[in-house]
Design an enzyme around this catalytic site. Sequence first.
Site, PDB file in Angstrom:
ATOM      1  N   CYS A   1     -19.368  -3.048   4.702  1.00  0.00           N
ATOM      2  CA  CYS A   1     -19.515  -3.836   3.459  1.00  0.00           C
ATOM      3  C   CYS A   1     -18.875  -5.210   3.611  1.00  0.00           C
ATOM      4  O   CYS A   1     -19.288  -6.168   2.959  1.00  0.00           O
ATOM      5  CB  CYS A   1     -18.955  -3.071   2.261  1.00  0.00           C
ATOM      6  SG  CYS A   1     -17.194  -2.741   2.347  1.00  0.00           S
TER       7      CYS A   1
ATOM      8  N   CYS B   1     -23.659  -5.696   0.093  1.00  0.00           N
ATOM      9  CA  CYS B   1     -22.737  -4.613   0.477  1.00  0.00           C
ATOM     10  C   CYS B   1     -23.224  -3.270  -0.064  1.00  0.00           C
ATOM     11  O   CYS B   1     -23.047  -2.229   0.586  1.00  0.00           O
ATOM     12  CB  CYS B   1     -21.321  -4.905  -0.003  1.00  0.00           C
ATOM     13  SG  CYS B   1     -21.184  -5.264  -1.756  1.00  0.00           S
TER      14      CYS B   1
ATOM     15  N   ASP C   1       0.831  -1.196   0.000  1.00  0.00           N
ATOM     16  CA  ASP C   1       0.000   0.000   0.000  1.00  0.00           C
ATOM     17  C   ASP C   1       0.874   1.257   0.000  1.00  0.00           C
ATOM     18  O   ASP C   1       0.485   2.291   0.522  1.00  0.00           O
ATOM     19  CB  ASP C   1      -0.880  -0.032   1.267  1.00  0.00           C
ATOM     20  CG  ASP C   1      -2.028   0.955   1.190  1.00  0.00           C
ATOM     21  OD1 ASP C   1      -2.380   1.354   0.080  1.00  0.00           O
ATOM     22  OD2 ASP C   1      -2.542   1.340   2.261  1.00  0.00           O
TER      23      ASP C   1
HETATM   24  S1  SF4 Z   1     -18.841  -8.382  -2.166  1.00  0.00           S
HETATM   25 FE1  SF4 Z   1     -19.921  -9.787  -0.763  1.00  0.00          FE
HETATM   26  S2  SF4 Z   1     -21.702  -8.577  -0.051  1.00  0.00           S
HETATM   27 FE2  SF4 Z   1     -20.888  -7.555  -1.907  1.00  0.00          FE
HETATM   28  S3  SF4 Z   1     -22.059  -8.428  -3.610  1.00  0.00           S
HETATM   29 FE3  SF4 Z   1     -20.191  -9.661  -3.430  1.00  0.00          FE
HETATM   30  S4  SF4 Z   1     -20.817 -11.379  -2.111  1.00  0.00           S
HETATM   31 FE4  SF4 Z   1     -22.380  -9.789  -1.841  1.00  0.00          FE
END
Ligand code: SF4
Length: 380
Positions: free
Chosen positions: A254, A204, A143
Amino acid sequence: MSTPEFQQLAHDIKLWASELGFDQVGITDTDLSLEEPRLQAWLDAGHHGSMDYMARHGMMRARPHELLPGTLRVVSVRRNYLPFEAGFAATLRDPTLGYISRYALGRDYHKVLRNRLKQLGDRIEQRCRELCQVTGEWRPFVDSAPILERPLAAKAGLGWIGKHSLLLNESAGSFFFLGELLISLPLPLDAPVEKEQCGKCVACINICPTGAIVAPYVVDGRRCISYLTIENDGPIPEEFRPLMGNRIYGCDDCQLICPWNRYADVSPEPDFSPRPNLHRPPLLALWRWSESEFLKHTEGSPIRRIGYQRWRRNLAVALGNGPATPDVIAALQLAQDEAEPMVAEHIAWALATLARRQQDDSKKTRLLIRCIEKGLPDHA
Ligand code: SF4
């Protein structure tokens, strides 16, 4: 070096990486040309906010070989960081406590990972010297450089990029750090994960408190609580303050909602264990830290990078979102006169918000008393 020797070296690199404590390692080339239009569109939309360094390096982020000329491969590593007692819900649900993104509860991961990547580079160099007296160039990054580490990790087979734009791994979720070793050896490549596995899930996108995931795979940094509390060095836009709750450094929502994190492994890494004064800390106790106490308590922690003023700004917002108790109001008032202008403005916002809440609460109490006196049902 011959092809079998490079194959053996790639095998050994994975073994050494595991000995050094990395949970997974993959090798890829430097071609991220497919990512360039996506990166350009994201920059053009201004989603990077005040992170000027994102725009400054332009397409170099997608061209690791420009960062270290001669680079042929990227050794991508990941290390789980979820502490044993993460205490997500217990902290998020208590508005008197400060929520710190779980990756930042322990020692600064940049240092931990970079040291180990350097050791990995040293071992590779030593082996090359033994085999052919030629070592090649290599450089570790965590990073710390303009580099698209998630697409590189995805190409190296470490996972796929989820709709929240983080890397997801089938057996480890997303609570891990990434690091890269750029190297000038033509090592054999690992295969990427065949397809992303988010499917129809949009959890998310729906859960993000500030609506920062503006489309699948696109995060508007200017709305993201991680950006607002860490990268952003100016005032936090008022529209987002009530939505931040008690999040004072980053946000994990998320990741928390993501079904793949049911499989997230707890990290045995002692360096990532939460520091006692940062784990479920009372907001008022943090607010009472002087600048020297802030520096002392955050020594060796990534939190120190944001500095005392941003820290106070974030705390003022969280206190404003919490209960309007006399001690919180008194503590905010006491700090108001001597605060820097930006922090003073956030304190004023917090005090006004708490005053409104007190008024609402007393209206509700009066209504409740009237209902009780008249024997009416309680609608307060
Ligand atoms: S990142 Fe995780 S929460 Fe977001 S759409 Fe994909 S599976 Fe679903």
